[in-house]
Enzyme design. Structure first.
Site, short mmCIF file in Angstrom:
data_model
loop_
_atom_site.label_atom_id
_atom_site.label_comp_id
_atom_site.label_asym_id
_atom_site.label_seq_id
_atom_site.Cartn_x
_atom_site.Cartn_y
_atom_site.Cartn_z
N ASP A 1 -0.21 5.09 0.92
CA ASP A 1 -0.48 6.10 1.96
C ASP A 1 -0.51 5.46 3.34
OD1 ASP A 1 -0.84 8.44 0.28
OD2 ASP A 1 -2.51 7.29 -0.56
N ASP B 1 0.88 -1.17 0.00
CA ASP B 1 0.00 0.00 0.00
C ASP B 1 0.93 1.23 0.00
OD1 ASP B 1 -2.24 1.76 0.61
OD2 ASP B 1 -1.44 1.81 2.66
C1 XBP Z 1 -5.37 6.17 0.76
C2 XBP Z 1 -6.39 7.13 0.40
C3 XBP Z 1 -6.12 8.23 -0.53
C4 XBP Z 1 -5.39 9.44 -0.12
C5 XBP Z 1 -5.59 10.54 -1.12
O1 XBP Z 1 -5.95 4.93 1.12
O2 XBP Z 1 -7.52 6.98 0.79
O3 XBP Z 1 -7.37 8.70 -0.86
O4 XBP Z 1 -5.85 9.86 1.16
O5 XBP Z 1 -5.35 10.19 -2.42
P1 XBP Z 1 -5.09 3.58 1.08
P2 XBP Z 1 -6.22 10.79 -3.65
O6 XBP Z 1 -3.76 3.87 1.77
O7 XBP Z 1 -5.90 2.59 1.88
O8 XBP Z 1 -4.92 3.14 -0.36
O9 XBP Z 1 -6.67 12.15 -3.23
O10 XBP Z 1 -5.27 10.81 -4.83
O11 XBP Z 1 -7.39 9.88 -3.89
MG MG Z 2 -2.92 3.10 3.53
#
Ligand code: XBP
Ligand code: MG
Length: 253
Positions: A11, A9
């Site tokens: 973020d 993953d």
């Molecule tokens: C990550 C997210 C993303 C970021 C923003 O979730 O939810 O939406 O916060 O990115 P995960 P965007 O780590 O579970 O994949 O604004 O580009 O959507």
């Molecule tokens: Mg995440």
């Protein structure tokens, strides 16, 4: 067992991108659009329950400003434009080198490459955000380290749905049992688990209070020579750091 691929993953897992990255970029886009909306750290923690930036803005409007209508165009196109600006601001933050990789990430990625374990990414965030992060932290050609980078709107149902992991498995042409996912959140775990993939969790400030039933281990981070990790739940063999070797041993159990 032989591990064939590690699926990361982005973020919260590769880097702590949310509080001082995405959140700041969302707020800048709101300001620029003349909106008096502000996501503080606590509110943002709550909104993280909704994965995907566009989906998060839409959820926020419905719950916090239910009567809101844009001056021009549809709500959908308004959110899309706002989100495009947000992506620009986020990429600017990345380019300043303000968002480092989490402890042990670079080490484990390099170790996987040296051991012939394939690398992939399964994320909800926008593709440019992923390539931006990889380039600013690991170098211009770091994208090439990954056989698959599955991101954003490539699938319509974002995490916790399994779609992004199922897509990644099919692009890798591997079975779920040959792979391991590394995630930081409940939604991420649900997504990987529903695709049948064992998942290791490294928590962060936003996710340390979540439930991770069914994770193969929960750690504070991946660990490094100078900074051992703490095993919150699971096999102590992961301490002082997660390696390809101890992952392969623990996956068999
Ligand atoms: C990550 C997210 C993303 C970021 C923003 O979730 O939810 O939406 O916060 O990115 P995960 P965007 O780590 O579970 O994949 O604004 O580009 O959507
Ligand atoms: Mg995440």
């Amino acid at each position: 067992m032989r591990l064939k691929a590690l699926i990361f993953d982005v973020d919260g897992t590769l880097a702590d991108t949310e509080r001082d990255g995405h959140r700041i970029a969302f707020n800048r886009s709101f300001e620029e659009a003349g909106l008096r909306w502000h996501w503080d750290q606590v509110l943002y923690g709550e909104l993280l329950g909704i994965t995907g930036g566009k989906e998060r803005i839409n959820h926020y409007i419905r719950h916090y400003h239910p009567g809101f209508t844009p001056r021009q165009g549809t709500l959908k196109s308004f959110i899309e434009q706002l989100h495009q600006k947000k992506t620009q601001y986020y990429l600017e933050l990345l380019s300043k080198g303000e968002i480092p990789l989490r402890t042990g990430v670079s080490r484990l990625l390099r170790e996987a490459r040296d051991s012939g374990v394939q690398l992939a990414i399964a994320t909800t965030t926008t593709l440019e955000n992923v390539t931006g992060l990889l380039q600013t932290t690991l170098g211009k050609r770091a994208e090439e380290w990954f056989k698959v980078i599955a991101a954003g709107d490539l699938v319509s149902a974002k995490k916790p749905a399994p779609d992004i992991y199922l897509y990644t498995l099919s692009e890798l042409a591997l079975k779920a049992e040959d792979c391991l996912a590394i995630e930081d959140s409940k939604n991420g775990l649900a997504s990987a688990k529903s695709a049948g993939i064992q998942t290791l969790i490294t928590v962060n400030g936003y996710t340390c209070g979540q439930e991770f039933d069914g994770a193969c281990a929960i750690l504070d981070h991946l660990g490094d020579t100078q900074e051992p990790c703490r095993v919150i739940k699971g096999n102590v063999a992961f301490s002082p750091m997660v390696t390809i070797n101890n992952l392969e041993k623990c996956m068999g159990n």
